[in-house]
Design a protein around this motif. Structure first.
Motif, PDB file in Angstrom:
ATOM      1  N   ASP A  20      -1.853   4.008  -6.807  1.00  0.00           N
ATOM      2  CA  ASP A  20      -2.620   3.806  -5.575  1.00  0.00           C
ATOM      3  C   ASP A  20      -2.448   2.353  -5.154  1.00  0.00           C
ATOM      4  O   ASP A  20      -3.113   1.453  -5.669  1.00  0.00           O
ATOM      5  CB  ASP A  20      -4.099   4.127  -5.812  1.00  0.00           C
ATOM      6  CG  ASP A  20      -4.933   4.029  -4.536  1.00  0.00           C
ATOM      7  OD1 ASP A  20      -4.443   3.410  -3.565  1.00  0.00           O
ATOM      8  OD2 ASP A  20      -6.052   4.561  -4.505  1.00  0.00           O
ATOM      9  N   ASN A  64       9.171  -0.045   1.949  1.00  0.00           N
ATOM     10  CA  ASN A  64       8.069   0.903   2.134  1.00  0.00           C
ATOM     11  C   ASN A  64       7.710   1.624   0.841  1.00  0.00           C
ATOM     12  O   ASN A  64       7.429   2.825   0.825  1.00  0.00           O
ATOM     13  CB  ASN A  64       8.424   1.926   3.210  1.00  0.00           C
ATOM     14  CG  ASN A  64       7.313   2.089   4.235  1.00  0.00           C
ATOM     15  OD1 ASN A  64       6.328   1.366   4.186  1.00  0.00           O
ATOM     16  ND2 ASN A  64       7.464   3.036   5.121  1.00  0.00           N
ATOM     17  N   TYR A  82      -3.253   1.029  -2.404  1.00  0.00           N
ATOM     18  CA  TYR A  82      -4.352   0.540  -1.584  1.00  0.00           C
ATOM     19  C   TYR A  82      -5.406  -0.163  -2.440  1.00  0.00           C
ATOM     20  O   TYR A  82      -5.952  -1.197  -2.047  1.00  0.00           O
ATOM     21  CB  TYR A  82      -4.998   1.694  -0.816  1.00  0.00           C
ATOM     22  CG  TYR A  82      -4.088   2.332   0.207  1.00  0.00           C
ATOM     23  CD1 TYR A  82      -3.871   1.722   1.443  1.00  0.00           C
ATOM     24  CD2 TYR A  82      -3.442   3.528  -0.066  1.00  0.00           C
ATOM     25  CE1 TYR A  82      -3.035   2.303   2.384  1.00  0.00           C
ATOM     26  CE2 TYR A  82      -2.605   4.126   0.883  1.00  0.00           C
ATOM     27  CZ  TYR A  82      -2.403   3.500   2.101  1.00  0.00           C
ATOM     28  OH  TYR A  82      -1.567   4.081   3.027  1.00  0.00           O
ATOM     29  N   LYS A 122       7.787  -4.141   0.094  1.00  0.00           N
ATOM     30  CA  LYS A 122       7.179  -3.947   1.411  1.00  0.00           C
ATOM     31  C   LYS A 122       8.232  -3.520   2.425  1.00  0.00           C
ATOM     32  O   LYS A 122       8.023  -2.621   3.229  1.00  0.00           O
ATOM     33  CB  LYS A 122       6.518  -5.261   1.845  1.00  0.00           C
ATOM     34  CG  LYS A 122       5.594  -5.155   3.024  1.00  0.00           C
ATOM     35  CD  LYS A 122       4.878  -6.482   3.215  1.00  0.00           C
ATOM     36  CE  LYS A 122       3.818  -6.381   4.288  1.00  0.00           C
ATOM     37  NZ  LYS A 122       3.081  -7.651   4.449  1.00  0.00           N
ATOM     38  N   ARG A 148      -2.242  11.601  -0.316  1.00  0.00           N
ATOM     39  CA  ARG A 148      -0.832  11.293  -0.071  1.00  0.00           C
ATOM     40  C   ARG A 148      -0.342  11.983   1.200  1.00  0.00           C
ATOM     41  O   ARG A 148       0.396  11.396   1.998  1.00  0.00           O
ATOM     42  CB  ARG A 148       0.030  11.703  -1.259  1.00  0.00           C
ATOM     43  CG  ARG A 148       1.504  11.364  -1.057  1.00  0.00           C
ATOM     44  CD  ARG A 148       2.320  11.596  -2.314  1.00  0.00           C
ATOM     45  NE  ARG A 148       2.357  13.000  -2.704  1.00  0.00           N
ATOM     46  CZ  ARG A 148       3.113  13.480  -3.689  1.00  0.00           C
ATOM     47  NH1 ARG A 148       3.893  12.661  -4.374  1.00  0.00           N
ATOM     48  NH2 ARG A 148       3.093  14.770  -4.000  1.00  0.00           N
ATOM     49  N   ALA A 181       7.731   4.321  -6.667  1.00  0.00           N
ATOM     50  CA  ALA A 181       6.788   3.202  -6.727  1.00  0.00           C
ATOM     51  C   ALA A 181       7.226   2.255  -7.843  1.00  0.00           C
ATOM     52  O   ALA A 181       8.048   2.611  -8.690  1.00  0.00           O
ATOM     53  CB  ALA A 181       5.368   3.693  -6.972  1.00  0.00           C
ATOM     54  N   SER A 232       0.811  -1.209   0.000  1.00  0.00           N
ATOM     55  CA  SER A 232       0.000   0.000   0.000  1.00  0.00           C
ATOM     56  C   SER A 232       0.849   1.265   0.000  1.00  0.00           C
ATOM     57  O   SER A 232       2.042   1.239   0.268  1.00  0.00           O
ATOM     58  CB  SER A 232      -0.924  -0.003   1.219  1.00  0.00           C
ATOM     59  OG  SER A 232      -0.168  -0.119   2.397  1.00  0.00           O
ATOM     60  N   GLY A 233       0.181   2.355  -0.297  1.00  0.00           N
ATOM     61  CA  GLY A 233       0.837   3.652  -0.368  1.00  0.00           C
ATOM     62  C   GLY A 233       0.414   4.385  -1.627  1.00  0.00           C
ATOM     63  O   GLY A 233      -0.228   3.809  -2.521  1.00  0.00           O
ATOM     64  N   PRO A 248       5.177   1.732  -2.563  1.00  0.00           N
ATOM     65  CA  PRO A 248       3.952   1.222  -3.185  1.00  0.00           C
ATOM     66  C   PRO A 248       4.279   0.371  -4.410  1.00  0.00           C
ATOM     67  O   PRO A 248       5.179   0.718  -5.184  1.00  0.00           O
ATOM     68  CB  PRO A 248       3.195   2.490  -3.590  1.00  0.00           C
ATOM     69  CG  PRO A 248       3.758   3.573  -2.727  1.00  0.00           C
ATOM     70  CD  PRO A 248       5.191   3.195  -2.486  1.00  0.00           C
ATOM     71  N   ARG A 289       1.441   7.644   8.717  1.00  0.00           N
ATOM     72  CA  ARG A 289       2.643   6.854   8.978  1.00  0.00           C
ATOM     73  C   ARG A 289       3.471   7.488  10.103  1.00  0.00           C
ATOM     74  O   ARG A 289       4.044   6.788  10.942  1.00  0.00           O
ATOM     75  CB  ARG A 289       3.480   6.731   7.705  1.00  0.00           C
ATOM     76  CG  ARG A 289       2.842   5.846   6.652  1.00  0.00           C
ATOM     77  CD  ARG A 289       3.599   5.904   5.335  1.00  0.00           C
ATOM     78  NE  ARG A 289       2.868   5.227   4.278  1.00  0.00           N
ATOM     79  CZ  ARG A 289       3.068   3.970   3.907  1.00  0.00           C
ATOM     80  NH1 ARG A 289       3.976   3.245   4.525  1.00  0.00           N
ATOM     81  NH2 ARG A 289       2.367   3.428   2.944  1.00  0.00           N
ATOM     82  N   ASP A 317      -1.715  10.200   4.096  1.00  0.00           N
ATOM     83  CA  ASP A 317      -1.005   8.929   4.234  1.00  0.00           C
ATOM     84  C   ASP A 317       0.317   9.141   4.964  1.00  0.00           C
ATOM     85  O   ASP A 317       0.689   8.369   5.865  1.00  0.00           O
ATOM     86  CB  ASP A 317      -0.764   8.339   2.838  1.00  0.00           C
ATOM     87  CG  ASP A 317      -0.252   6.907   2.891  1.00  0.00           C
ATOM     88  OD1 ASP A 317      -0.940   6.071   3.485  1.00  0.00           O
ATOM     89  OD2 ASP A 317       0.841   6.647   2.353  1.00  0.00           O
ATOM     90  N   LYS A 318       1.034  10.185   4.600  1.00  0.00           N
ATOM     91  CA  LYS A 318       2.307  10.509   5.246  1.00  0.00           C
ATOM     92  C   LYS A 318       2.109  10.827   6.721  1.00  0.00           C
ATOM     93  O   LYS A 318       2.862  10.360   7.587  1.00  0.00           O
ATOM     94  CB  LYS A 318       2.954  11.697   4.529  1.00  0.00           C
ATOM     95  CG  LYS A 318       4.291  12.124   5.123  1.00  0.00           C
ATOM     96  CD  LYS A 318       4.847  13.350   4.405  1.00  0.00           C
ATOM     97  CE  LYS A 318       6.140  13.829   5.053  1.00  0.00           C
ATOM     98  NZ  LYS A 318       6.651  15.071   4.413  1.00  0.00           N
TER      99      LYS A 318
END
Length: 544
Positions: free
Chosen positions: A217, A196, A219, A193, A239, A176, A11-12, A198, A246, A242-243
């Motif tokens: 995306d 980290n 997710y 993963k 985004r 990504a 994800s990310g 995506p 985390r 999301d940051k």
């Protein structure tokens, strides 16, 4: 704007320019040689240089990438092996051709011979063979496959990608990854993963996308090419959120694993190598709930010696101190094989001679590992766990071997602790006799990866079954409940250590079932801790 739907491997959200990565292709010219001895020396010198490169790549990546960096050691070991070397030298000597051409033809012949085999272990070996061949060809006059991402961060799009290619990329420039081929269980996906980053799979990639703007995306598994301003603005907001999420999670590193009503449900870490120890400690895991010891047996030319295993376990025990480390005995076979093991071909290796079955067939190997674990137990808090148990007869045999190991250590005056033992519940058979098995050990641990696929009769790595495979199936969840109840009936702790343990959609349900602990990959510790701390079990008899 074009929208493509694939599978999210991690994800990310990433927003930026696409770099389409083309695999290196060699136009290798064949020519006849007159001095075979000189050509052999040219090849051997190139082989030495490539082994040095692989060693250097491992040293540069091992601190950051841990277990994944070991792929360079596996490639080095493969290149050190005599079989590949002899095959290439035989072509040079018999056909009197240049060494670069000999490497290429040997590689192509090997790939052609085994291309129809689907076993992940064989696929990985072939990928490694392809990569070391490319390196050799580069040293022998081909173009060295270097990966330059440019000056600005990019989204890398390609047909497929290997862990080696990922590690050669500048991590600061990689936003990504989007690929056409691959599996969310592949080494490359696992590495994404770990990094980290995506990652999307099963996208019908196009080299014409090079240089275009995109949104990834992770997710939802969606790729947007040339997104319009409205979509781009929406994802900029997502985004940033999301940051911030985390960063908020990192605040939980030192928080206890306690529910709202004060129940302690410990979160442990699953690791494959002691290089992951830093992550275990960084995220504040209660300990190591699953050390996959089989990785010490893979990517090498022969069995690890007892003392080599002992030193590794000793280091882990000393590093973890009072925190518990559960070492699962070697779960070899099926997709985890090495050439020196000489495991006979099986029609269905997933259902074959694997796990504890293989260990009981190879008692010398099994005893060496058990001696190493017991010796290391004197230096910390270790526990022992057996994979793929399906009968009490297997436990009878294991207990007899343990007795023999302890007698041998006593005779030599080698200190050890009487450590706790556990069983991996991974088959429906083990579920049905889990109460009887619980009487034989100190704890039970549910391996939901295998339990799910055996219960559903579906190979979880089969892409044809991706949409049908459901590890939330009621039958799987009922089996988990049965094991927890059986273990508790015998006053035994029950843990979940498969992929489902990291599924926060199930965290509350697992806690209400009464599970005592969860064990997940280090990167998932904080999300699971957050989910756990939001659960209130007050008034729930099963949680008591």
């Amino acid at each position: 704007m074009d929208v493509y739907k694939g599978t999210g491997a991690f994800s990310g959200i990433a927003i930026g320019k696409i770099l389409y990565y083309h695999k290196s292709e060699y136009q290798m010219r064949q020519y006849e040689i007159t001095d075979v001895k000189t050509e052999l020396n040219i090849f051997r010198q190139a082989r030495t240089r490539v082994m040095e490169q692989l060693e250097d790549l491992y040293e540069k990546n091992c601190i950051i990438q841990g277990t994944q960096a070991e792929i360079f050691l596996r490639q080095k070991n493969l290149l050190e092996g005599k079989s590949f070397q002899r095959a290439i030298e035989s072509v040079i000597q018999s056909e009197k051709v240049n060494s670069a051409y000999a490497v290429m033809t040997t590689r192509d012949e090997m790939l052609k011979t085994f291309r129809t085999l689907e076993e992940p272990a064989i696929k990985e070996r072939l990928d490694n063979m392809r990569e070391i061949s490319d390196r050799l060809i580069g040293e022998l006059g081909g173009i060295s496959p270097r990966i330059d991402l440019g000056d600005e961060p990019v989204i890398v799009v390609t047909e497929s990608i290997t862990p080696t290619e990922l590690m050669e990329m500048d991590k600061d420039k990689l936003m990504a990854i989007v690929t056409h081929h691959g599996s969310d269980m592949s080494h490359a996906a696992i590495m994404a993963k770990t990094m980290n980053i995506p990652a999307l799979l099963e996208i019908d990639t196009d080299s014409e996308w090079d240089g275009r703007q995109a949104i990834v995306d992770g997710y939802t598994g969606t790729l947007y090419i040339d997104p319009d301003e409205e979509v781009k603005k929406e994802y900029e907001i997502r985004r940033q959120a999301d940051k911030e999420e985390r960063e908020e999670l990192l605040k939980l590193r030192r928080e206890p694993d306690i529910t709202k009503d004060g129940r302690e449900i410990e979160i442990y870490a699953n690791i494959g190598n002691m290089d992951d120890l830093n992550s275990v400690l960084y995220y504040g895991a209660a300990g190591i709930g699953l050390l996959r010891s089989e990785f010490q047996y893979l990517g090498r030319e022969n069995y690890p010696r007892e003392n080599e295993l002992f030193l590794a376990y000793k280091k882990i025990a000393e590093t973890m101190g009072e925190k518990l480390t559960v070492i699962r005995t070697a779960d070899l076979g099926a997709d985890k094989q090495a050439e020196y093991l000489n495991i006979p071909d099986e029609t269905n290796p997933i259902m074959g001679n694997r796990g504890i079955r293989l260990c009981l067939d190879r008692k010398r190997m099994f005893k060496a590992q058990l001696r190493a674990i017991f010796r290391a137990s004197a230096y910390g808090n270790l526990a022992l766990m057996y994979p793929m148990i399906s009968s009490e007869e297997e436990m009878d045999e294991i207990e007899e071997i343990i007795r023999e190991v302890k007698i041998g250590l006593d005779e030599k005056g080698i200190p050890y602790k009487h450590i706790k033992t556990g069983i991996m519940i991974e088959t429906p058979a083990a579920v049905m006799i889990s109460r009887e098995l619980a009487r034989r050990v100190d704890f039970l641990s549910l391996g939901t990866n295998d339990l799910s696929q055996y219960t559903l009769a579906m190979d979880r790595q089969n892409p044809l079954l991706r949409k049908k495979y459901n590890d939330h199936h009621p039958a799987v969840l009922r089996m988990i409940q049965m094991v927890i109840e059986a273990g508790h009936a015998e006053n035994r702790r029950v843990c979940i250590c498969g992929e489902l343990a990291a599924d926060t959609a199930l965290t509350e349900e697992f806690l209400r079932m009464g599970v005592d602990c969860l064990s997940v990959v280090p990167a998932c510790i904080l999300p699971v801790r957050k989910a756990l701390r939001q659960v209130d079990l007050s008034g729930d008899d099963k949680g008591a």
